[in-house]
Every structure is written in C-alpha cells, then in structure tokens.
Design an enzyme around this catalytic site. Sequence first.
Site, PDB file in Angstrom:
ATOM      1  N   ASN A 207       0.851  -1.196   0.000  1.00 27.73           N
ATOM      2  CA  ASN A 207       0.000   0.000   0.000  1.00 27.73           C
ATOM      3  C   ASN A 207       0.883   1.242   0.000  1.00 27.73           C
ATOM      4  O   ASN A 207       2.108   1.146   0.032  1.00 27.73           O
ATOM      5  CB  ASN A 207      -0.961  -0.023   1.196  1.00 27.73           C
ATOM      6  CG  ASN A 207      -0.219  -0.054   2.514  1.00 27.73           C
ATOM      7  OD1 ASN A 207       0.486   0.880   2.862  1.00 27.73           O
ATOM      8  ND2 ASN A 207      -0.343  -1.169   3.246  1.00 27.73           N
ATOM      9  N   ASP A 276      -4.590  -6.095   4.821  1.00 28.46           N
ATOM     10  CA  ASP A 276      -5.783  -6.782   5.317  1.00 28.46           C
ATOM     11  C   ASP A 276      -5.853  -8.219   4.806  1.00 28.46           C
ATOM     12  O   ASP A 276      -6.513  -9.058   5.393  1.00 28.46           O
ATOM     13  CB  ASP A 276      -7.038  -6.034   4.862  1.00 28.46           C
ATOM     14  CG  ASP A 276      -7.195  -4.737   5.633  1.00 28.46           C
ATOM     15  OD1 ASP A 276      -6.681  -4.658   6.761  1.00 28.46           O
ATOM     16  OD2 ASP A 276      -7.829  -3.809   5.090  1.00 28.46           O
ATOM     17  N   LYS A 286       8.793 -17.044 -10.161  1.00 31.05           N
ATOM     18  CA  LYS A 286       8.146 -15.856 -10.697  1.00 31.05           C
ATOM     19  C   LYS A 286       6.954 -16.251 -11.569  1.00 31.05           C
ATOM     20  O   LYS A 286       7.088 -17.139 -12.437  1.00 31.05           O
ATOM     21  CB  LYS A 286       9.156 -15.067 -11.527  1.00 31.05           C
ATOM     22  CG  LYS A 286       8.615 -13.768 -12.030  1.00 31.05           C
ATOM     23  CD  LYS A 286       9.625 -13.029 -12.870  1.00 31.05           C
ATOM     24  CE  LYS A 286       8.930 -11.897 -13.589  1.00 31.05           C
ATOM     25  NZ  LYS A 286       9.672 -11.399 -14.707  1.00 31.05           N
ATOM     26  N   PHE A 320      -5.174   3.651  14.352  1.00 28.77           N
ATOM     27  CA  PHE A 320      -5.350   4.614  13.280  1.00 28.77           C
ATOM     28  C   PHE A 320      -6.414   4.064  12.346  1.00 28.77           C
ATOM     29  O   PHE A 320      -6.608   2.854  12.274  1.00 28.77           O
ATOM     30  CB  PHE A 320      -4.047   4.823  12.491  1.00 28.77           C
ATOM     31  CG  PHE A 320      -3.215   5.956  13.009  1.00 28.77           C
ATOM     32  CD1 PHE A 320      -2.684   5.901  14.284  1.00 28.77           C
ATOM     33  CD2 PHE A 320      -2.957   7.064  12.221  1.00 28.77           C
ATOM     34  CE1 PHE A 320      -1.908   6.950  14.774  1.00 28.77           C
ATOM     35  CE2 PHE A 320      -2.182   8.115  12.698  1.00 28.77           C
ATOM     36  CZ  PHE A 320      -1.664   8.052  13.973  1.00 28.77           C
ATOM     37  N   LYS A 338     -12.734  -2.555  17.431  1.00 26.22           N
ATOM     38  CA  LYS A 338     -11.402  -2.987  17.841  1.00 26.22           C
ATOM     39  C   LYS A 338     -11.190  -2.862  19.353  1.00 26.22           C
ATOM     40  O   LYS A 338     -10.278  -3.457  19.893  1.00 26.22           O
ATOM     41  CB  LYS A 338     -10.339  -2.181  17.106  1.00 26.22           C
ATOM     42  CG  LYS A 338     -10.512  -2.255  15.587  1.00 26.22           C
ATOM     43  CD  LYS A 338      -9.222  -2.394  14.866  1.00 26.22           C
ATOM     44  CE  LYS A 338      -9.444  -2.500  13.378  1.00 26.22           C
ATOM     45  NZ  LYS A 338      -8.300  -3.057  12.684  1.00 26.22           N
TER      46      LYS A 338
HETATM   47  N1  CTP Z   1      -4.708  -3.030  11.792  1.00 23.01           N
HETATM   48  C1  CTP Z   1      -4.091  -4.103  12.394  1.00 23.01           C
HETATM   49  N2  CTP Z   1      -4.054  -5.309  11.775  1.00 23.01           N
HETATM   50  C2  CTP Z   1      -4.614  -5.487  10.556  1.00 23.01           C
HETATM   51  C3  CTP Z   1      -5.256  -4.394   9.912  1.00 23.01           C
HETATM   52  C4  CTP Z   1      -5.279  -3.179  10.579  1.00 23.01           C
HETATM   53  O1  CTP Z   1      -3.579  -3.956  13.504  1.00 23.01           O
HETATM   54  N3  CTP Z   1      -4.531  -6.669   9.978  1.00 23.01           N
HETATM   55  C5  CTP Z   1      -4.747  -1.767  12.524  1.00 23.01           C
HETATM   56  C6  CTP Z   1      -4.044  -0.618  11.837  1.00 23.01           C
HETATM   57  O2  CTP Z   1      -2.690  -0.536  12.246  1.00 23.01           O
HETATM   58  C7  CTP Z   1      -4.836   0.575  12.334  1.00 23.01           C
HETATM   59  C8  CTP Z   1      -6.225   0.033  12.517  1.00 23.01           C
HETATM   60  O3  CTP Z   1      -6.092  -1.389  12.603  1.00 23.01           O
HETATM   61  O4  CTP Z   1      -4.402   1.011  13.598  1.00 23.01           O
HETATM   62  C9  CTP Z   1      -7.192   0.335  11.420  1.00 23.01           C
HETATM   63  O5  CTP Z   1      -6.629   0.005  10.170  1.00 23.01           O
HETATM   64  P1  CTP Z   1      -7.511   0.143   8.844  1.00 23.01           P
HETATM   65  O6  CTP Z   1      -6.728  -0.415   7.714  1.00 23.01           O
HETATM   66  O7  CTP Z   1      -8.036   1.532   8.731  1.00 23.01           O
HETATM   67  O8  CTP Z   1      -8.756  -0.754   9.220  1.00 23.01           O
HETATM   68  P2  CTP Z   1      -9.081  -2.239   8.991  1.00 23.01           P
HETATM   69  O9  CTP Z   1      -9.091  -2.956  10.291  1.00 23.01           O
HETATM   70  O10 CTP Z   1      -8.181  -2.798   7.964  1.00 23.01           O
HETATM   71  O11 CTP Z   1     -10.577  -2.138   8.498  1.00 23.01           O
HETATM   72  P3  CTP Z   1     -11.162  -1.829   7.032  1.00 23.01           P
HETATM   73  O12 CTP Z   1     -10.168  -2.333   6.049  1.00 23.01           O
HETATM   74  O13 CTP Z   1     -12.434  -2.542   7.033  1.00 23.01           O
HETATM   75  O14 CTP Z   1     -11.332  -0.332   6.974  1.00 23.01           O
END
Ligand code: CTP
Length: 424
Positions: A207, A276, A286, A320, A338
Amino acid sequence: MKVMVGVSGGIAAYKAVELVRALQRHALDVRVTMTDAATQFIQPLTFSALTGHRVLRSLWHTPDSPDAPIDHIAEAQWADLLVVAPATADLLARFAHGLANDFLTTMYLATPAPVLVAPAMNSLMWQHPATQANVEILRQRGVRIVEPDAGQLACGMVGPGRMAEPEQIANVVLAALGRSHDLAGEVVLITAAGTREALDPVRFLGNRSSGKMGYALAEAAQSRGARVILVSGPSALQPPIHCELLRVTTAEEMRQAVLVRQPEATIVIKSAAVADYRPVTVAAQKMRRQGPLVLELQPTEDILAEVVQRRIPGQLIVGFAAETEDTVEQGRAKLLRKGADAIVVNDVGREDIGFDSDENAATFLTLSTAIDLPRMSKRKLGDRILDEIVALRRPQSLLVELSSAELESLREQAPAPRKPILIE
Ligand code: CTP
C-alpha cells in the site's frame, strides 16, 4: 516555538548544522545568525537552505540584506530563545562586555529571550582566566552555559574545549523552552509504514503508506522523554536516533514483533497500514503472464484487536483508521469494533495530504470525544496526538462511562468483520 541559532567562528561551526537539524526535528522554527568569522568555516547558504530563511549577518545595508538596520531588534523580539553554538572565546568576551559590533552581539543585547551558549575552543583558551571570568560574568547575568566536553580537539591537543554534542545542546534548549518531558518513564510501542505480502519472489501486495506519520510520532514521543520501540514495515525514512527500530515486512512479522514487545509498553500506537489480506499461496517461482489471473486471498490477523485482547493493566492503546468517506462515523465504528482507547482517523481520500505527504490532518476519536486536528506538519501532528494521549491518562477524561448494555448496543451497530474475498 522560535529559536535563533548564533554561529561564531570556530571549527565546531560545522556542528551547528546538526544542531539546526536537531532543533527542527523537535518542530522548532529555527533561524540562524552568523559572525563574519563563522562564514570562514561554513557557508551561510547551508543554513539558509536548511531553514528556509535568510542568514542574518550584517547590520548594514548590503545587497543580500536590504532591511538589515532594524532586523536585530525585530529578530530579538522574534526569538523565544537564542543559542550560540559554537561560542568562541572572542564571542564570549564580546557578550560579557556588551560590545555590539555585529548582528549577533547586537541581537544579544536587544533580546528579552533566554540565552544559551555552547563554548568551543582550545583547552588553554578555555581555561584562561580571561575566558573563565567572561563565562562567570555571563553566568551571573543568567546566560546558560552548555559546558564543553573534554577530548581530542581539532588543534591536536587533548583536554576541555570541545563543543558539547548537538543533540545534548538541543536537549538543553528544549528544557529551557519548557518543552515538557511528559512522557518520561513511558515506553511507547509504535507501528509504522505499510506491510507487504509476497505473491511470488518478485511481487507483493502493498500500500501507499510511507511511514512518515509513524516516524514523526516516534520522534515526538522520544523528544518528550519516552523510550520508543518502533516496529516498521519497509520505509526509506531514517528512524529517530536512540529509538529502537524493528524492521518487518509482512503483517505476520509485524504481529509477532508487536506481540513480543507489547508487555513492555505503557502506550501502544498502531499507525501502520497493515495488509488486510495475504495470498493464500505464494508462488515459488516468478509468475508468468498467461491470460486472466485469479488471486485467492485470506484475511490477515487483526493485530490491533489482538493487542487489545492482551492489554496489560494501565496500557493505553491507540489505533489509526484510514478512511475515504464518512470518516468520523467509520472511525468510531472501527474504534468500537477494535476496542482501542482512541483512534486517529485520516481522510486518505484527500489528495493534498496523507500518504507520502509531509502534512496531514486527522480527528482524534474516543467514545465520547472527537477532536479535530487540522492540517499541519506530520511532526506537529505527532505532538498533538501525543497531547491527546497524555490527556487520556488524566482521570477526568478517561473513556465515557457507558453501561454494558449501551456498549453492547453500540458494538452491534459496528460493521461486521471481514470475510475472505477473491480478486479478479
Ligand atoms: N490493523 C491491524 N491489523 C490489521 C489491519 C489493521 O492492527 N490486519 C490496525 C491498523 O494498524 C490501524 C487500525 O487497525 O491502527 C485500522 O486500520 P484500517 O486499515 O483503517 O482498518 P481495517 O481494520 O483494515 O478495516 P477496514 O479495512 O475494514 O477499513
């Protein structure tokens, strides 16, 4: 806050560059004034490039300082603190005896701000009764002296006279400015940057996170006295010196690092953009192009939720949220889902701030409050977020008192957790 750095003509003038950088890292607005002798050692251009301000040198009209005659008064009023590094024997003498024959000495007489000097010279010059008498006069008048270190000097002698290290001078400046050490004794575990999930030996799912926000938080926490453990995904940034950096690549590596170090932390801040999903299988070789490709992905573990489950007593946990629409509603739903104490919501749909930008804006959300943190540098935002985290420690602002039934009903309204998906 605004700091004027005065540079006089000694070999340690080059270290003033590091001092300017160190002060800027603490989000201070820095300007520089140099004596003529200092310009023999280092070019004013170096400082003007670093600070974005003209270097102040002359009291007279010159092509490079057309408005000089009133400057020393204006600059004397502008500064919250004057620090001279290095301060030569000559400069100390001129300060002590009220000479005002250049910009720096004139400004010294005109400033109501606290003054700090970091002497640097040959040991014999430093120990000479004349220099010691001048230092004593200045001390009596309230000037703070950052004593020189002993060691190998540029002239080859060994003894006292080497200018204190820039980081040490910066710390004295911060203390003199009353910059609080409100995180002294805290251990802050921060995650930063994005994670990468391999598809094959050369490709990954990643990302756009650069890590700037997490690194800015690390720097801010450290400058407020915390011990910082920074768990970072791949990032080109330099970590703040003295902070413990654990480099990771995947979400699982980040999870392991965080869970192992969590018990030490009094505050956990999860600013990383964690993947995610990860590919169900990673190709050993590859992958070749051959028509449409279907990738099967599985969700990664939610590290933040796991950290909340393993919370040790008194530990503050801040997440965050990167959102592109309905930022506050989505952020609050995430906060509930969370179970963190607070969540910092970024609108990543905005082009002008966010990913890879040096600026950001956010909303600091708890169950009961939504604090708007308008656009500012990520370093300043780091400090503002820490201000809010410190405020959470105060009993009156701890999480809103909700009955368990109210909490349950709020949780039910939060969106459901993710399910596996297919990307085509
Ligand atoms: N986070 C985490 N572990 C994951 C995904 C996210 O600890 N596998 C944490 C991030 O570091 C951040 C928070 O969760 O502090 C929110 O991350 P975000 O990407 O905005 O949310 P998601 O939990 O991924 O939810 P969504 O994709 O549905 O918005």
